[in-house]
Design an enzyme around this catalytic site. Structure first.
Site, short mmCIF file in Angstrom:
data_model
loop_
_atom_site.label_atom_id
_atom_site.label_comp_id
_atom_site.label_asym_id
_atom_site.label_seq_id
_atom_site.Cartn_x
_atom_site.Cartn_y
_atom_site.Cartn_z
N LYS A 145 -5.96 1.98 -7.45
CA LYS A 145 -4.89 2.93 -7.62
C LYS A 145 -3.71 2.22 -8.28
O LYS A 145 -3.64 0.99 -8.16
CB LYS A 145 -4.47 3.55 -6.28
N ASP A 174 -9.00 3.55 -2.50
CA ASP A 174 -7.75 3.71 -1.76
C ASP A 174 -7.96 2.83 -0.55
O ASP A 174 -8.73 3.18 0.35
CB ASP A 174 -7.55 5.17 -1.34
N HIS A 175 -7.32 1.66 -0.54
CA HIS A 175 -7.72 0.68 0.48
C HIS A 175 -7.44 1.16 1.90
O HIS A 175 -8.00 0.64 2.85
CB HIS A 175 -7.12 -0.71 0.20
N HIS A 237 -2.37 7.02 -0.22
CA HIS A 237 -2.66 6.57 1.15
C HIS A 237 -2.34 7.65 2.18
O HIS A 237 -3.13 7.96 3.06
CB HIS A 237 -1.86 5.32 1.49
C1 BG6 Z 1 -0.22 -0.59 -1.91
C2 BG6 Z 1 1.14 -0.29 -2.47
O1 BG6 Z 1 -1.15 0.37 -2.36
O2 BG6 Z 1 -0.17 -0.56 -0.49
C3 BG6 Z 1 2.15 -1.29 -1.95
O3 BG6 Z 1 1.10 -0.35 -3.88
C4 BG6 Z 1 2.12 -1.34 -0.44
O4 BG6 Z 1 3.47 -0.97 -2.40
C5 BG6 Z 1 0.69 -1.53 0.08
O5 BG6 Z 1 2.93 -2.43 -0.01
C6 BG6 Z 1 0.64 -1.38 1.58
O6 BG6 Z 1 -0.64 -1.76 2.04
P1 BG6 Z 1 -0.86 -2.31 3.52
O7 BG6 Z 1 -2.34 -2.45 3.63
O8 BG6 Z 1 -0.11 -3.59 3.61
O9 BG6 Z 1 -0.29 -1.27 4.44
#
Ligand code: BG6
Length: 486
Positions: A145, A174-175, A237
């Site tokens: 993304k 979308d991790h 997310h």
């Molecule tokens: C990413 C965003 O997709 O997700 C970042 O681009 C954000 O801005 C990050 O910091 C947050 O991921 P996590 O896994 O640390 O909650």
């Protein structure tokens, strides 16, 4: 479950995502015995690097981004042996024959091409993959993304990639879907009978989804300033979390069954219009303040120029469906908030009547809190009697499950699961084209409503829970944000 032998080609091999997330995730999978001995991880980028130099960089990265307890020299050295590198200009002509030659050495491997690059390059890289004969039954493409910055650009990317790869071979990451607790939401909802009975507008008062971060924009101000919190976090997310919370039971866990149900939720989101945008959304931007007791600069200072990009967004959304009519979903996310906290809170309706004396009854509604981070877990807030002979005094108590304490094992990073699912060809935890586009269509309605009003974002001090208007947004409805104290 072991996976088939693969050649994972990572474009953007020297970039931030590869260094911080992808290589550490692959190391963990290797350590857990999931990477077959004939597999390779082939870094690809424009930098002229020798394989040894790429391995040395990776060694440094793993020392920074893998916990010391999980690193041992023998495993590290053996993992680095699986790494290879090719200098190739993904969007241009240079270096491609070298990549082809390398992949031809092992024609039977599964071949994921992970595009950890700017989305502007996705179309050109895919065209090159086709031009150089690298697209076959065993190849897959993984897209990070953001897929575009609005519906139009997302469609252009999907069209370009779709000309080369069939949808089943496209894995849009979308991790958040790889996070253990997010998958646990499926288990909670569809492997237990008690919750489904309660999952209705008759019983649920509202839902809150918060993704709070303490970090600012770090070294990514260039990207972030063209994006903002809505595009960076909410469109993907947070809407995915909303989908998993609100969707109906899928027929099974097949990719299309799950994605069909998520798509219905996205389609049911009520578009936000210029008429209601002020009532139901708040945009914020952090100014100087303190996080974790340390002073931090404001967004504009970090950026070095003026900007109206939002670093915080809160909104109230409606899912227009039989199940959810009248149940608001309050969503919020921001940078430089007081703590790193991601949670989904399902708040049930208050008890309709009290048999307890007025002074003893806290009247706290039941809440189910699904914590994604920190300390993944779930808790159900219930009213209980205070122990002791002092009469019928009530207080809220938690039925609490901490996954780490319960299962006593390391919680894998989201990318570990997702990278291996690509090799397995399992797309359940990835976004389908139509999902991404419907989510953008909804986000576009909000972007347009904001653009029509031309209001600057509201300031909030770094280290606070966002602009006071975000508190007013929910309090106007007689509700409050659930704030977990550290
Ligand atoms: C990413 C965003 O997709 O997700 C970042 O681009 C954000 O801005 C990050 O910091 C947050 O991921 P996590 O896994 O640390 O909650």
């Amino acid at each position: 479950i072991p996976v088939a032998s693969f050649d994972y080609v990572v474009f953007g091999a020297t970039g931030d995502l590869t260094t911080r997330k992808l290589l550490p995730a692959l190391y963990h999978r290797y350590k857990d015995g999931q990477i077959p001995p004939t597999s390779r991880i082939i870094g690809a980028s424009r930098s002229e690097l020798a394989v040894e130099a790429f391995r040395a960089r990776t060694r440094d990265a793993l020392k920074r981004f893998v916990a010391a307890d999980d690193l041992d020299e023998a495993t590290l050295a053996a993992f680095l042996d699986h790494l290879d590198y090719v200098a190739v200009d993904g969007a241009g002509d240079d270096g491609w024959p070298d990549l082809v030659a390398k992949l031809d050495e092992r024609p039977d491997q599964v071949r994921p091409f992970y595009l950890a690059t700017s989305p502007d390059l996705y179309g050109s890289i895919c065209r090159n993959l086709a031009k150089f004969g690298l697209v076959g039954e065993k190849s897959r493409v993984v897209l990070e993304k953001p897929i575009g910055k609005d519906l139009k650009s997302a469609r252009a990317i999907n069209d370009a990639v779709g000309e080369v790869f069939p949808e089943e071979q496209i894995f849009r990451i979308d991790h958040y879907l790889g996070k253990e607790t997010v998958q646990n939401l499926l288990a909670l909802r569809f492997a237990n009978t008690i919750f489904d009975r309660l999952w209705t507008a008759d019983v649920i008062d509202h839902v809150q989804i918060t993704v709070a971060e303490t970090v600012g924009v770090e070294g990514r101000a260039g990207y972030y300033d063209t994006s903002g919190a809505l595009r960076d976090m909410l469109q993907n997310h947070i809407l995915q979390l909303l989908c998993l919370t609100a969707m109906e039971s899928p027929l099974n866990l097949d990719a299309n069954s799950v994605r069909d149900e998520k798509l219905k939720v996205l389609r049911a989101l009520k578009p936000i219009t210029a008429g209601d945008v002020q009532q139901v959304t708040v945009r914020g931007q952090y100014v100087q303040g303190a996080v974790d007791g340390k002073p931090v600069e404001g967004y504009l200072n970090e950026l070095g120029h003026d900007s109206r990009t939002e670093t915080f967004v809160a909104c109230k959304v409606e899912v227009q469906s039989w199940r959810w009519a009248g149940v608001p979903f309050y969503l919020r996310t921001g940078k430089r908030l007081p703590q790193k906290l991601s949670e989904i809170v399902v708040q049930f309706r208050a008890a309709p009547f009290s048999i307890f004396p007025e002074e003893s009854f806290g009247r706290e509604p039941n809440r189910l809190v699904i914590r994604l981070q920190p300390q993944e877990g779930m808790k159900l807030e219930v009213m209980t009697k205070d122990p002791g002979p002092g009469g019928m005094r009530l207080r809220p108590t938690n039925l609490d499950i901490s996954f780490e304490e319960t299962f006593k094992q390391r919680y894998p990073d989201a990318y570990e699961r997702l990278l291996m699912d690509v090799v397995r060809g399992n797309a359940t935890l990835f976004m389908r084209r139509d999902e991404v586009e419907v989510a953008w269509a909804w986000a576009d309605s909000l972007l347009k409503a904001w653009a029509d009003r031309r209001e600057p974002p509201r300031a909030y001090p770094a280290g606070s829970w966002g602009p006071t208007a975000a508190i007013a947004l929910i309090e106007r409805d007689g509700r409050t944000w659930h704030e977990e104290l550290r």
